[in-house]
Design a protein around this motif. Structure first.
Motif, PDB file in Angstrom:
ATOM      1  N   SER A 184      32.981  56.072   2.801  1.00 17.84           N
ATOM      2  CA  SER A 184      33.074  55.949   1.222  1.00 17.84           C
ATOM      3  C   SER A 184      32.714  57.496   0.707  1.00 17.84           C
ATOM      4  CB  SER A 184      31.939  55.074   0.786  1.00 17.84           C
ATOM      5  OG  SER A 184      30.649  55.506   0.832  1.00 17.84           O
ATOM      6  N   ILE A 298      28.709  48.740  -1.235  1.00 19.00           N
ATOM      7  CA  ILE A 298      28.949  48.907   0.099  1.00 19.00           C
ATOM      8  C   ILE A 298      28.524  47.806   0.640  1.00 19.00           C
ATOM      9  CG2 ILE A 298      29.155  50.426   2.161  1.00 19.00           C
ATOM     10  CD1 ILE A 298      28.794  52.781   0.174  1.00 19.00           C
ATOM     11  N   ASN A 333      33.408  49.215  -1.525  1.00 17.98           N
ATOM     12  CA  ASN A 333      33.796  49.265  -0.287  1.00 17.98           C
ATOM     13  C   ASN A 333      33.386  48.236   0.340  1.00 17.98           C
ATOM     14  OD1 ASN A 333      34.480  52.482  -0.233  1.00 17.98           O
ATOM     15  ND2 ASN A 333      32.832  52.066  -1.768  1.00 17.98           N
ATOM     16  N   GLN A 366      38.759  49.962   0.344  1.00 19.59           N
ATOM     17  CA  GLN A 366      38.253  50.822  -0.587  1.00 19.59           C
ATOM     18  C   GLN A 366      38.882  50.637  -1.942  1.00 19.59           C
ATOM     19  OE1 GLN A 366      38.117  54.557   2.203  1.00 19.59           O
ATOM     20  NE2 GLN A 366      36.363  54.655   1.046  1.00 19.59           N
TER      21      GLN A 366
END
Length: 386
Positions: A184, A298, A333, A366
């Motif tokens: 990321s 994330i 993500n 992503q």
């Protein structure tokens, strides 16, 4: 100098290679599941203590072609095993064979053990070995008739940082969590939220990266018991790593709907020495909201591997997609094995790559906000070089 191999999970070899470059290593050879480079005893200690995404650090002893057991025996016997293994060393042989003439792994292991003993016998001038000393795990890996012989310097895999004695029902490996962060574009200037934090692995790894805490600093490695390793090599590396740790002001938040899971995450963060940097909250993602313009999500959300999960996935992922539409300037993500993720999420990902969570094939989707951080590149990798 040794030929060293940093092994990694399929799909993250390039991330491990970037880590090695950040540590100062050059002339890297990247192959499926491994990165080869040169180093000495100090480098073995540095890589075991500092690498976040590698599984193990191996010493490559030999590589040769073998289509018969005799070729395997003679190729193994030529290796000077006594340069590393002492008279009392425990020689434990493991193996694997893929697309090779010598397909019987137990037979290959047996032949290699006999050849190692023969080589050691000629070097030391003795016929029997007590095998009561330190452990040396030798691997014979055969791929398309090419044999690679290695000795493992790590012991228990590098994902075993030592902080996660407790985990949820479907734990994410620490090495994979670190890989997700490095892939990321997150850096510690931005808020990071894991709305399905489970045992807290992603956030703990993020805190360790931000504070420059070496992942292997609080554990031991099998090669520390070897007489060939200088007694204070690992102590020197650990001391240097501790002196380079930081104490940055960062914003990391984890949610989970189960308070018992939150308590586990908090305990894990405490063991990792990063609990003061992470806010864990009992909260349902369906109730999530934020006033911050920029940030990162994330996460490794549920993806139907457990009983009762598949029924909730469509509504959960659809809600996540709607949230992304509202938070246009946030990066999302998401690691999941759910095959209809993009369709259910409602937005095509900017990037995706295949990764494995254990044996489960997943994709890392992503959704990047390109206007937010122009030319960011690999800031996390650069951060590791500071």
């Amino acid at each position: 100098m040794y030929d060293l191999i940093a092994t990694s999970t399929f799909g993250i070899e390039s991330i491990t290679a970037k880590e090695l470059k950040a540590l100062g290593y050059e002339d890297l050879k990247i192959e499926n599941g491994k990165v080869t480079f040169e180093g000495d005893e100090m480098d073995i200690a540095i890589c075991n203590i500092h690498l976040r995404t590698a599984d193990r650090v191996l010493i490559k002893m030999a590589e040769f072609e073998a289509k018969s057991f005799e070729e395997l025996f003679q190729g193994t016997k030529k290796v000077e095993w006594s340069k590393i293994i002492p008279k009392d060393g425990i020689m434990h042989v493991v193996g694997k064979s893929v697309k090779s003439t010598l397909y019987s792994v137990p037979d290959c292991q047996s032949i290699v053990k006999k050849a190692v003993i023969k080589s050691m016998s000629e070097s030391y001038g003795i016929d029997t070995f007590s095998e009561t000393g330190p452990v040396y795990k030798i691997e014979v890996a055969i791929l398309k008739d090419v044999v690679t012989l290695t000795i493992d310097t790590t012991g228990p895999g590098l994902h075993k940082r030592g902080y996660r004695e407790l985990a949820g029902a479907a734990p994410l490996k620490e090495t994979l969590a670190a890989s997700m962060l490095l892939i990321s574009r997150w850096n510690d200037e931005f808020e990071l939220i894991d709305p399905f934090c489970g045992s807290g692995t992603i956030l703990i790894e993020a805190a360790m990266i931000a504070q420059n805490i070496a992942p292997g600093i609080d554990r031991n490695f099998v090669c520390e018991t070897w007489p060939s390793m200088s007694g204070n090599t690992f102590d020197i590396v650990r001391d240097g790593a501790r002196k380079s740790e930081k104490n940055k002001d960062i914003k990391l938040i984890g949610y989970d709907i189960d308070y018992k899971v939150i308590k586990v995450a908090m305990e894990n963060a405490k063991k990792a020495r990063v609990d003061k940097y992470i806010q864990f909250q009992k909260r349902d993602f369906m109730e999530f909201s934020t006033s911050r313009k920029y940030g990162f999500i994330i996460s490794n959300p549920p993806y139907g591997e457990r009983i009762g999960e598949k029924e909730i996935l469509p509504s959960l992922y659809k809600h996540m997609g709607n949230m992304k539409k509202k938070l246009e300037t946030w990066d999302f993500n998401i690691l999941t094995s759910f095959e209809l993720f993009e369709k259910t999420f409602g937005i095509k990902s900017t990037k995706n790559r295949k990764l494995y969570n254990g044996k489960i094939k997943c994709y890392y989707y992503q959704y990047l906000n390109n206007d937010k951080i122009k030319n960011m590149g690999d800031l996390l990798i650069n951060q590791l070089m500071d």
